[in-house]
Design a protein around this motif. Structure first.
Motif, PDB file in Angstrom:
ATOM      1  N   ASP A  24      17.938  19.474 -60.712  1.00 15.54           N
ATOM      2  CA  ASP A  24      17.120  18.629 -59.835  1.00 15.54           C
ATOM      3  C   ASP A  24      15.787  19.302 -59.512  1.00 15.54           C
ATOM      4  O   ASP A  24      14.729  18.663 -59.538  1.00 15.54           O
ATOM      5  N   THR A  25      15.847  20.598 -59.214  1.00 15.40           N
ATOM      6  CA  THR A  25      14.636  21.344 -58.876  1.00 15.40           C
ATOM      7  C   THR A  25      13.683  21.402 -60.058  1.00 15.40           C
ATOM      8  O   THR A  25      12.478  21.125 -59.929  1.00 15.40           O
ATOM      9  N   LEU A  26      14.197  21.768 -61.227  1.00 16.94           N
ATOM     10  CA  LEU A  26      13.335  21.909 -62.407  1.00 16.94           C
ATOM     11  C   LEU A  26      12.778  20.572 -62.866  1.00 16.94           C
ATOM     12  O   LEU A  26      11.656  20.513 -63.386  1.00 16.94           O
ATOM     13  N   LEU A  27      13.519  19.491 -62.676  1.00 18.77           N
ATOM     14  CA  LEU A  27      12.994  18.158 -63.002  1.00 18.77           C
ATOM     15  C   LEU A  27      11.807  17.816 -62.108  1.00 18.77           C
ATOM     16  O   LEU A  27      10.839  17.189 -62.552  1.00 18.77           O
TER      17      LEU A  27
ATOM     18  N   ASP B 241      24.032  25.221 -57.259  1.00 20.63           N
ATOM     19  CA  ASP B 241      24.834  25.055 -58.468  1.00 20.63           C
ATOM     20  C   ASP B 241      23.922  24.575 -59.595  1.00 20.63           C
ATOM     21  O   ASP B 241      22.709  24.437 -59.402  1.00 20.63           O
ATOM     22  N   GLU B 242      24.491  24.310 -60.780  1.00 16.38           N
ATOM     23  CA  GLU B 242      23.684  23.914 -61.933  1.00 16.38           C
ATOM     24  C   GLU B 242      22.994  22.564 -61.720  1.00 16.38           C
ATOM     25  O   GLU B 242      21.866  22.362 -62.168  1.00 16.38           O
ATOM     26  N   GLU B 243      23.653  21.660 -61.035  1.00 21.25           N
ATOM     27  CA  GLU B 243      23.053  20.353 -60.772  1.00 21.25           C
ATOM     28  C   GLU B 243      21.833  20.489 -59.864  1.00 21.25           C
ATOM     29  O   GLU B 243      20.809  19.830 -60.066  1.00 21.25           O
TER      30      GLU B 243
ATOM     31  N   SER C 144      14.562  28.065 -59.033  1.00 14.83           N
ATOM     32  CA  SER C 144      15.446  27.911 -60.211  1.00 14.83           C
ATOM     33  C   SER C 144      14.834  28.369 -61.537  1.00 14.83           C
ATOM     34  O   SER C 144      15.231  27.887 -62.593  1.00 14.83           O
ATOM     35  N   TYR C 145      13.877  29.287 -61.486  1.00 17.36           N
ATOM     36  CA  TYR C 145      13.341  29.825 -62.738  1.00 17.36           C
ATOM     37  C   TYR C 145      12.779  31.229 -62.515  1.00 17.36           C
ATOM     38  O   TYR C 145      12.488  31.623 -61.384  1.00 17.36           O
ATOM     39  N   GLY C 146      12.647  31.958 -63.619  1.00 21.91           N
ATOM     40  CA  GLY C 146      11.986  33.255 -63.587  1.00 21.91           C
ATOM     41  C   GLY C 146      10.821  33.230 -64.560  1.00 21.91           C
ATOM     42  O   GLY C 146      11.025  33.016 -65.761  1.00 21.91           O
ATOM     43  N   ILE C 147       9.608  33.431 -64.067  1.00 22.94           N
ATOM     44  CA  ILE C 147       8.433  33.340 -64.935  1.00 22.94           C
ATOM     45  C   ILE C 147       8.427  34.440 -65.989  1.00 22.94           C
ATOM     46  O   ILE C 147       7.900  34.280 -67.078  1.00 22.94           O
ATOM     47  N   GLN C 148       9.072  35.574 -65.669  1.00 19.91           N
ATOM     48  CA  GLN C 148       9.112  36.702 -66.597  1.00 19.91           C
ATOM     49  C   GLN C 148      10.253  36.577 -67.601  1.00 19.91           C
ATOM     50  O   GLN C 148      10.403  37.423 -68.489  1.00 19.91           O
TER      51      GLN C 148
END
Length: 200
Positions: A93-96, A87-89, A155-159
């Motif tokens: 957490d992952t990106l932090l 989920d968004e939370e 939780s991210y896309g480099i492109q």
């Protein structure tokens, strides 16, 4: 070799493979995307094997020489595999954790070649280190609102939109997107396979 099949429905992998100039078809794997392994390289190799074998089972009656490419990608931080966010939370957490630090992206690739009625497997994995600039909580929340992180490992896309926060990478950029095409072509050449001679 007469036919190439990509065992993945990922639009990013399809785009990367298309850049090699080969013509291929896509058969989405029915394989389970989980494993009890904890080592990132071993995990992606096993998952790529499962995808390729799942498709091979469905092409068992294929009579002409055929190559199946299975691939799977994971993100790891401090030795721990980070999956797709629940989920968004979870994404926050992952990106932090990742902001301002380095992490690793692993892609496993399995090549199944059918010759004289027998599938012969060859598996490898590629690692790329990625470092992010420091990113504020507010910036991360704004990014998460785009919905982009929700179907991506780490939780991210480099492109995509998060590319502006990448400080640097060590290794193959395409590997982070989802398919190390340079290594793929190199390994196929070692196997004496010219994928440019294949057709759909």
């Amino acid at each position: 070799m007469e036919k190439i099949v990509l065992a993945s429905g990922s639009p990013r992998r399809k785009e990367l493979l298309a850049r090699t100039g080969v013509v291929f078809s896509v058969v989405v794997s029915n394989g389970e995307e989980n494993t009890n392994l904890t080592d990132p390289a071993e995990t992606v190799e096993k998952l790529s094997q499962d995808k390729a074998i799942s498709v091979a089972d469905r092409l068992e009656n294929e009579s002409e020489p055929c190559l199946i490419i299975g691939a799977d990608t994971v993100v790891a931080f401090e030795g721990k595999i980070l999956g797709k966010p629940s989920d968004e939370e979870d994404a926050l957490d992952t990106l932090l954790k990742l902001q301002g630090k380095s992490h690793q992206v692993y892609t496993g690739v399995t090549l199944l070649v059918k010759e004289q009625g027998i599938w012969k497997p060859y598996t490898f994995s590629e690692r790329t280190d990625v470092e992010f600039y420091p990113v504020s909580r507010e910036e991360l929340l704004e990014y998460i609102k785009t919905g982009e992180p929700m179907d991506k490992a780490g939780s991210y896309g480099i492109q995509g939109k998060f590319g502006i926060y990448v400080k640097g990478i060590c290794g193959d950029y395409n590997n982070v997107v989802g398919l190390p095409v340079g290594r793929l072509v190199y390994e196929l050449k070692k196997m004496k396979i010219n994928i440019r001679g294949m057709r759909k």
